[in-house]
Design an enzyme around this catalytic site. Structure first.
Site, mmCIF file in Angstrom:
data_model
loop_
_atom_site.group_PDB
_atom_site.id
_atom_site.type_symbol
_atom_site.label_atom_id
_atom_site.label_comp_id
_atom_site.label_asym_id
_atom_site.label_seq_id
_atom_site.Cartn_x
_atom_site.Cartn_y
_atom_site.Cartn_z
ATOM 1 C CD1 TRP A 105 52.145 39.346 43.237
ATOM 2 C CD2 TRP A 105 51.135 40.291 41.484
ATOM 3 N NE1 TRP A 105 52.510 38.638 42.113
ATOM 4 C CE2 TRP A 105 51.900 39.193 41.029
ATOM 5 C CE3 TRP A 105 50.413 41.036 40.553
ATOM 6 C CZ2 TRP A 105 51.961 38.821 39.687
ATOM 7 C CZ3 TRP A 105 50.473 40.671 39.208
ATOM 8 C CH2 TRP A 105 51.239 39.581 38.792
ATOM 9 C CG ASP A 175 46.007 39.546 45.976
ATOM 10 O OD1 ASP A 175 45.700 38.346 45.888
ATOM 11 O OD2 ASP A 175 46.757 40.118 45.163
ATOM 12 C CE LYS A 199 49.228 32.967 42.375
ATOM 13 N NZ LYS A 199 50.417 32.992 41.554
HETATM 14 C C1 LIG Z 1 49.413 37.812 45.251
HETATM 15 C C2 LIG Z 1 49.049 37.917 43.786
HETATM 16 N N1 LIG Z 1 48.154 38.840 43.395
HETATM 17 C C3 LIG Z 1 47.799 38.965 42.108
HETATM 18 C C4 LIG Z 1 48.329 38.167 41.138
HETATM 19 C C5 LIG Z 1 47.886 38.340 39.705
HETATM 20 O O1 LIG Z 1 47.083 37.277 39.394
HETATM 21 P P1 LIG Z 1 46.458 37.045 37.959
HETATM 22 O O2 LIG Z 1 47.561 36.594 37.073
HETATM 23 O O3 LIG Z 1 45.422 35.994 38.220
HETATM 24 O O4 LIG Z 1 45.842 38.321 37.511
HETATM 25 C C6 LIG Z 1 49.254 37.177 41.488
HETATM 26 C C7 LIG Z 1 49.837 36.297 40.462
HETATM 27 O O5 LIG Z 1 50.727 35.533 40.664
HETATM 28 C C8 LIG Z 1 49.628 37.061 42.845
HETATM 29 O O6 LIG Z 1 50.510 36.139 43.227
#
Ligand SMILES: Cc1ncc(COP(=O)(O)O)c(C=O)c1O
Length: 365
Positions: A105, A175, A199
């Site tokens: 991510w 994040d 989550k």
């Molecule tokens: C730490 C993290 N950042 C970003 C995301 C991406 O999230 P989204 O699917 O809401 O765009 C996730 C998804 O699991 C994640 O765990």
């Protein structure tokens, strides 16, 4: 109410929600608060919804102890949209940001930010398949940067920061998608926090942004209206139709957290659940954790037998017995248990028992 058909859902997200919350949703679904309408049918400009969104914000402020000079925004587009919204809004002075690469991510966040300015990756744990949080010394950098970006909890890899970096005066952006509300974070240490809801907050569709007021209003000229924090801040997250149902359920989740005693109690439970799981793994002769001890996540716990066929055999057994979504992310393989706030300790202990039985049978004991 007991639902015999419920399973233990170890999904990384969307993930298990507290049963009392689902019960309440069910109870209120057809006629919300005597409005004669479902919450799904309420106008986002109605009095009833205004109460919901304001209540949700107040609860989040209270639970996370959010200082008054921060705005809370309820947005859409997932955490992935924040990968571009952050640089589009925060590349205001130097068009330069520091990023730490701790997994899939953060890597995606880096790729997006590179489209709008200079990105320096100041540390990476890629050399060891992201099984630790790399150290870095911010004294090696001047303060001519717009922000430093970290991913506090790495959902796929299963690592978590064991400290919060102190910057030389520039904003820290986090994040926090997979560990928001799992433990007490000092919000005042951050310039901006973002998290997809699916989550620990509630259902998919909502993205929460907590941002220091002084960071709002300096977006790049090319920033689309919908991707500007100023747009949503000025309109109290009602510039356009927000994800009303997700906000409503998130409010119920926050009420549930309060009913358990707030984040300090939730954190204690999370530590207990994680300790049980990791101490089993560390004593097991079959299963192990690939993550260095001091960086192990309380939320996402990868594990493996280091034998692909055996991992699959365990996965299939677990699945048949109602322990769902234990496969590792498709990019890393192996197994992973996501143990968010709403996973009861019974789910963790029963999983440990299942693993222990499988281990004994496999090793012929
Ligand atoms: C730490 C993290 N950042 C970003 C995301 C991406 O999230 P989204 O699917 O809401 O765009 C996730 C998804 O699991 C994640 O765990």
């Amino acid at each position: 109410m007991i639902y015999v058909s419920r399973v233990f859902n170890f999904s990384a997200g969307p993930s298990t929600l507290p049963l009392p919350v689902l019960d309440k949703v069910k109870e209120e679904l057809i006629n919300y608060n005597n409005s004669g309408m479902s919450v799904l049918e309420l106008s986002h400009r109605s009095f009833e919804f205004e109460e919901i969104i304001n209540g949700c914000e107040m609860l989040l402020r209270d639970i996370m102890n959010i200082p008054s000079n921060y705005r809370v925004l309820f947005l859409q587009g997932g955490a992935s949209s924040q990968f571009s919204m952050v640089p589009l809004n925060l590349f205001s002075t130097y068009k330069r940001a520091l990023y730490v690469d701790t997994g899939t991510w953060s890597d995606k966040a880096i790729s997006e930010a590179k489209k709008y300015g200079n990105v320096e990756i100041i540390a990476s744990s890629k050399d060891k398949k992201y099984n630790y949080i790399p150290r870095f010394d911010l004294n090696n950098y001047d303060s001519n940067v717009d922000y430093l970006h970290i991913t506090t909890n790495n959902t796929i890899e299963g690592t978590v920061y064991d400290y919060i970096p102190e910057t030389n005066g520039f904003p820290l952006v986090a994040d926090m998608s997979s560990d928001i509300l799992s433990k007490q974070y000092d919000v005042s240490k951050f310039g901006l926090i973002y998290a997809g809801a699916q989550k620990n907050l509630g259902p998919a569709g909502l993205t929460v942004v907590i941002i220091k007021e002084e960071l709002i209003g300096n977006e790049l000229e090319i920033c689309p209206t919908m991707l500007s924090y100023k747009t949503h801040s000025k309109a109290n997250s009602l510039y356009n139709t927000p994800p009303t149902f997700s906000i409503y359920v998130t409010k119920l989740v926050l009420e549930w957290i309060n009913s358990l005693g707030g984040i300090s109690e939730i954190e204690k439970m999370n530590i207990k659940k994680a300790n049980n799981f990791y101490s089993y793994l560390d004593n097991s002769n079959l299963f192990s954790s690939p993550i260095q001890k001091e960086f192990r996540s309380l939320m996402n716990m990868p594990f493996t037998t280091e034998n692909e066929d055996m991992d699959k055999e365990f996965l299939s057994l677990a699945n048949n017995l109602g322990f769902k979504n234990l496969e590792g992310h498709r990019s890393v393989g192996g197994l992973r248990a996501s143990i968010y706030n709403a996973m009861p300790i019974e789910g963790v202990n029963d999983l440990i028992q299942l693993m222990s039985d499988f281990e004994n049978k496999t090793l012929g004991r």
